[in-house]
Scaffold this motif. Structure first.
Motif, PDB file in Angstrom:
ATOM      1  N   THR A 153      52.895  57.663  15.985  1.00  0.00           N
ATOM      2  CA  THR A 153      52.902  58.092  17.476  1.00  0.00           C
ATOM      3  C   THR A 153      51.345  57.829  17.877  1.00  0.00           C
ATOM      4  OG1 THR A 153      52.445  59.753  17.301  1.00  0.00           O
ATOM      5  CG2 THR A 153      54.748  59.531  18.120  1.00  0.00           C
ATOM      6  N   GLU A 154      49.929  58.128  16.381  1.00  0.00           N
ATOM      7  CA  GLU A 154      48.918  57.799  17.083  1.00  0.00           C
ATOM      8  C   GLU A 154      48.202  56.394  16.706  1.00  0.00           C
ATOM      9  OE1 GLU A 154      46.943  60.720  15.109  1.00  0.00           O
ATOM     10  OE2 GLU A 154      47.334  62.268  16.000  1.00  0.00           O
ATOM     11  N   GLY A 155      49.455  55.588  16.449  1.00  0.00           N
ATOM     12  CA  GLY A 155      47.911  54.374  16.869  1.00  0.00           C
ATOM     13  C   GLY A 155      47.771  53.977  14.816  1.00  0.00           C
ATOM     14  N   LYS A 156      49.206  54.426  13.957  1.00  0.00           N
ATOM     15  CA  LYS A 156      47.311  54.794  12.633  1.00  0.00           C
ATOM     16  C   LYS A 156      48.863  54.188  11.791  1.00  0.00           C
ATOM     17  CE  LYS A 156      44.297  58.627  13.776  1.00  0.00           C
ATOM     18  NZ  LYS A 156      43.947  59.769  13.120  1.00  0.00           N
ATOM     19  N   THR A 157      49.520  54.361  11.998  1.00  0.00           N
ATOM     20  CA  THR A 157      50.884  52.996  11.172  1.00  0.00           C
ATOM     21  C   THR A 157      51.957  52.143  11.902  1.00  0.00           C
ATOM     22  OG1 THR A 157      50.606  55.233   9.917  1.00  0.00           O
ATOM     23  CG2 THR A 157      52.970  53.817  10.012  1.00  0.00           C
ATOM     24  N   ALA A 158      51.917  50.939  10.746  1.00  0.00           N
ATOM     25  CA  ALA A 158      52.663  49.937  11.754  1.00  0.00           C
ATOM     26  C   ALA A 158      53.887  50.013  11.520  1.00  0.00           C
ATOM     27  CB  ALA A 158      51.947  48.288  10.991  1.00  0.00           C
ATOM     28  N   VAL A 159      54.868  50.909  10.672  1.00  0.00           N
ATOM     29  CA  VAL A 159      55.750  50.330  10.643  1.00  0.00           C
ATOM     30  C   VAL A 159      56.666  51.450   9.861  1.00  0.00           C
ATOM     31  CG1 VAL A 159      57.583  48.643   8.932  1.00  0.00           C
ATOM     32  CG2 VAL A 159      55.685  47.811  10.097  1.00  0.00           C
ATOM     33  N   THR A 177      47.682  46.462   2.184  1.00  0.00           N
ATOM     34  CA  THR A 177      46.572  45.622   1.729  1.00  0.00           C
ATOM     35  C   THR A 177      45.467  45.615   3.083  1.00  0.00           C
ATOM     36  OG1 THR A 177      46.798  43.332   1.767  1.00  0.00           O
ATOM     37  CG2 THR A 177      47.337  44.556  -0.210  1.00  0.00           C
ATOM     38  N   ASP A 178      45.801  46.389   4.435  1.00  0.00           N
ATOM     39  CA  ASP A 178      44.983  45.945   5.329  1.00  0.00           C
ATOM     40  C   ASP A 178      44.250  47.116   5.445  1.00  0.00           C
ATOM     41  OD1 ASP A 178      44.038  45.493   8.238  1.00  0.00           O
ATOM     42  OD2 ASP A 178      45.960  44.332   8.616  1.00  0.00           O
ATOM     43  N   LYS A 179      42.831  46.880   5.473  1.00  0.00           N
ATOM     44  CA  LYS A 179      42.475  48.035   5.423  1.00  0.00           C
ATOM     45  C   LYS A 179      41.904  49.052   6.755  1.00  0.00           C
ATOM     46  CE  LYS A 179      38.750  46.688   1.827  1.00  0.00           C
ATOM     47  NZ  LYS A 179      39.490  47.520   1.090  1.00  0.00           N
ATOM     48  N   LYS A 180      42.537  48.431   7.440  1.00  0.00           N
ATOM     49  CA  LYS A 180      42.635  49.043   9.118  1.00  0.00           C
ATOM     50  C   LYS A 180      43.601  50.205   8.937  1.00  0.00           C
ATOM     51  CE  LYS A 180      45.924  46.340  12.155  1.00  0.00           C
ATOM     52  NZ  LYS A 180      46.180  45.324  12.590  1.00  0.00           N
ATOM     53  N   PHE A 181      44.254  50.014   8.179  1.00  0.00           N
ATOM     54  CA  PHE A 181      46.101  50.963   7.848  1.00  0.00           C
ATOM     55  C   PHE A 181      45.101  51.843   7.132  1.00  0.00           C
ATOM     56  CE2 PHE A 181      47.982  47.395   9.551  1.00  0.00           C
ATOM     57  CZ  PHE A 181      48.348  47.957  10.304  1.00  0.00           C
ATOM     58  N   ASN A 214      46.715  54.746   2.038  1.00  0.00           N
ATOM     59  CA  ASN A 214      47.026  53.702   3.227  1.00  0.00           C
ATOM     60  C   ASN A 214      48.521  53.402   3.858  1.00  0.00           C
ATOM     61  OD1 ASN A 214      48.305  51.585   4.410  1.00  0.00           O
ATOM     62  ND2 ASN A 214      45.691  50.377   4.158  1.00  0.00           N
ATOM     63  N   THR A 215      48.658  53.473   4.866  1.00  0.00           N
ATOM     64  CA  THR A 215      49.425  54.389   6.177  1.00  0.00           C
ATOM     65  C   THR A 215      50.286  53.480   6.837  1.00  0.00           C
ATOM     66  OG1 THR A 215      47.750  55.103   7.878  1.00  0.00           O
ATOM     67  CG2 THR A 215      48.445  56.904   6.611  1.00  0.00           C
ATOM     68  N   ALA A 216      50.253  52.265   5.810  1.00  0.00           N
ATOM     69  CA  ALA A 216      50.330  50.660   7.272  1.00  0.00           C
ATOM     70  C   ALA A 216      52.174  51.240   7.488  1.00  0.00           C
ATOM     71  CB  ALA A 216      50.372  49.401   6.115  1.00  0.00           C
ATOM     72  N   PHE A 217      52.733  51.308   5.733  1.00  0.00           N
ATOM     73  CA  PHE A 217      54.196  51.636   6.241  1.00  0.00           C
ATOM     74  C   PHE A 217      54.277  52.885   5.627  1.00  0.00           C
ATOM     75  CE2 PHE A 217      57.923  51.762   2.952  1.00  0.00           C
ATOM     76  CZ  PHE A 217      58.999  52.046   4.223  1.00  0.00           C
ATOM     77  N   LEU A 218      55.662  53.449   6.526  1.00  0.00           N
ATOM     78  CA  LEU A 218      55.891  55.001   5.379  1.00  0.00           C
ATOM     79  C   LEU A 218      57.601  54.964   6.053  1.00  0.00           C
ATOM     80  CD1 LEU A 218      52.585  57.087   7.317  1.00  0.00           C
ATOM     81  CD2 LEU A 218      53.278  56.676   4.755  1.00  0.00           C
TER      82      LEU A 218
END
Length: 413
Positions: A251-257, A163-167, A176-180
């Motif tokens: 690798t580009e820092g757009k996904t946390a997990v 739900t974090d909009k930075k992702f 959203n791409t926080a987790f993939l």
């Protein structure tokens, strides 16, 4: 005339005796060589341990370099032609098929001090063991330490992270791409289904008449995945490119997990990602993610000219000291429990993540019918999460394909 005939007979007998001695010498010469086939990356390891084996057994170890799956595919033809190696490394999920076709030599006993029933099951077919476990492997969970402080311990935490909009994915509103996770690939999604109660075959992966990939638990896992796919960009539905998409985002820092295999660590290191790695977060209901347990075993072909030496190599390469050396050389986690305990004490994050995840993993069925499962489930997740079919209908269709293929290819024989 009689004398000539007797002389000829005597000469042939002598020739036959002489030929027999030559053949015996040739056979004895063959017994002085043990052929070990490994991929190029494992050649330095074999070279480093072979000297002691050669000295202890008065034998010469000949190393053949060949891609593992190419070698396994070649054994059925190379064996009868006298070209198969004595021993090689083989993936666990190929052991059962090769063993049942008569291409592998049985291993009479595996030490309970070195291997638990779980490791033994990875090389077991129809109650017999056909190799010495060398490496264990499971998928694990990576996280970007620059984006989150610690690894999520539950999927509830992952849902909150999403739900974090930075992702948010800039190219597709509402995604959203926080987790993939590449769940359209059954190898990656199986842990989700199994964690909820699904399974491939009953009776410890040996009963082909009991397929649990469309039971209530498996369908629950598919339904949960569908909720995630509603959050993810459309590219996650393309099984051919989804893996590359996951890697690129991480690798580009757009996904946390992400969920991926230990082999991905090298890619993340090269990209200079400040990553951590751990076992996969708990599923809803405090259930363990239960991925396939895989890896490799040392196996001896049934065509070995020196079967006793081949068995000695399996025991030698798989003992605690050499199993740990294999880990030091390759960073692949030992199946030998004594060596694995030693590896755990190195406090390597990836090592301990795989070891921890292995505890909740499901041994990949080693029976030949498993090949029909990979084919049958190719569209199970895609059809369900894309909306092409309802989760239950998609699971039912996959199981029907598996049963039909098994019936046509195995039961008709």
């Amino acid at each position: 005339m009689l004398f000539t005939s007797l002389l000829l007979t005597f000469t042939l007998v002598l020739a036959g005796c002489s030929g027999g001695k030559t053949d015996d010498k040739k056979a004895a010469g063959d017994n002085k060589t043990l052929t070990v086939s490994v991929e190029e990356i494992y050649k330095p390891y074999v070279e480093s341990i072979k000297d002691k084996f050669e000295k202890d057994n008065d034998v010469k170890v000949k190393i053949v370099t060949k891609q593992m799956f190419d070698q396994l595919e070649a054994i059925p033809l190379d064996g009868p032609a006298g070209k198969a190696p004595d021993v090689t490394l083989g993936a666990y999920d190929r052991v059962g098929g090769l063993a049942q076709q008569g291409h592998l030599a049985e291993v009479k006993s595996l030490s309970s001090d070195d291997f638990s029933d779980k490791e033994k099951s990875l090389v077991t077919s129809e109650g017999k063991q056909y190799g010495v476990p060398a490496v264990i492997e499971t998928i694990v969970m990576y996280y970007n330490k620059d984006l989150i402080k610690e690894a999520p311990k539950t999927f509830a935490e992952l849902e909150k992270l999403a739900t974090d909009k930075k992702f948010d994915f800039a190219s597709e509103s509402g995604t959203n791409t926080a987790f993939l996770a590449k769940w359209t690939d059954f190898y990656y999604s199986y842990g989700l289904l199994a964690g909820n109660g699904g399974y491939v075959f009953g009776k410890d992966g040996t009963d082909v008449n009991d397929i649990g990939l469309n039971n209530a638990g498996a369908v629950k896992g598919v339904e949960y995945a569908k909720e995630w796919y509603k959050k993810w960009p459309k590219g996650m539905l393309d099984n051919k490119s989804a893996g590359d998409f996951v890697t690129k985002q991480f690798t580009e820092g757009k996904t946390a997990v992400v969920i991926d295999g230990p082999w991905q660590a090298a890619t993340y290191k090269k990209a200079k990602v400040n990553y951590g790695v751990t076992s996969i977060a708990k599923l809803p209901g405090d259930k363990d993610y239960s991925p396939f347990a895989g890896g490799k075993a040392w196996i001896a072909t049934s065509y070995s000219k020196n079967p006793e030496l081949a068995q000695k190599w399996l025991a030698y390469a798989g003992n605690a000291d050499n199993a740990f050396k294999f880990y030091e050389d390759t960073n692949e986690i030992p199946a030998n429990e004594t060596a694995r305990d030693k590896a755990a004490k190195t406090n390597d994050e990836l090592t301990n993540a795989v070891i921890d995840q292995f505890q909740t993993s499901t041994p990949t069925p080693t029976i030949p019918e498993m090949s029909e499962v990979w084919t049958g489930v190719e569209n199970l997740m895609f059809d369900a999460v894309s909306g092409k079919k309802e989760p239950q209908a998609s699971a039912d269709a996959a199981v029907k394909v598996i049963k039909t293929n098994i019936s046509e290819k195995y039961e008709s024989k």
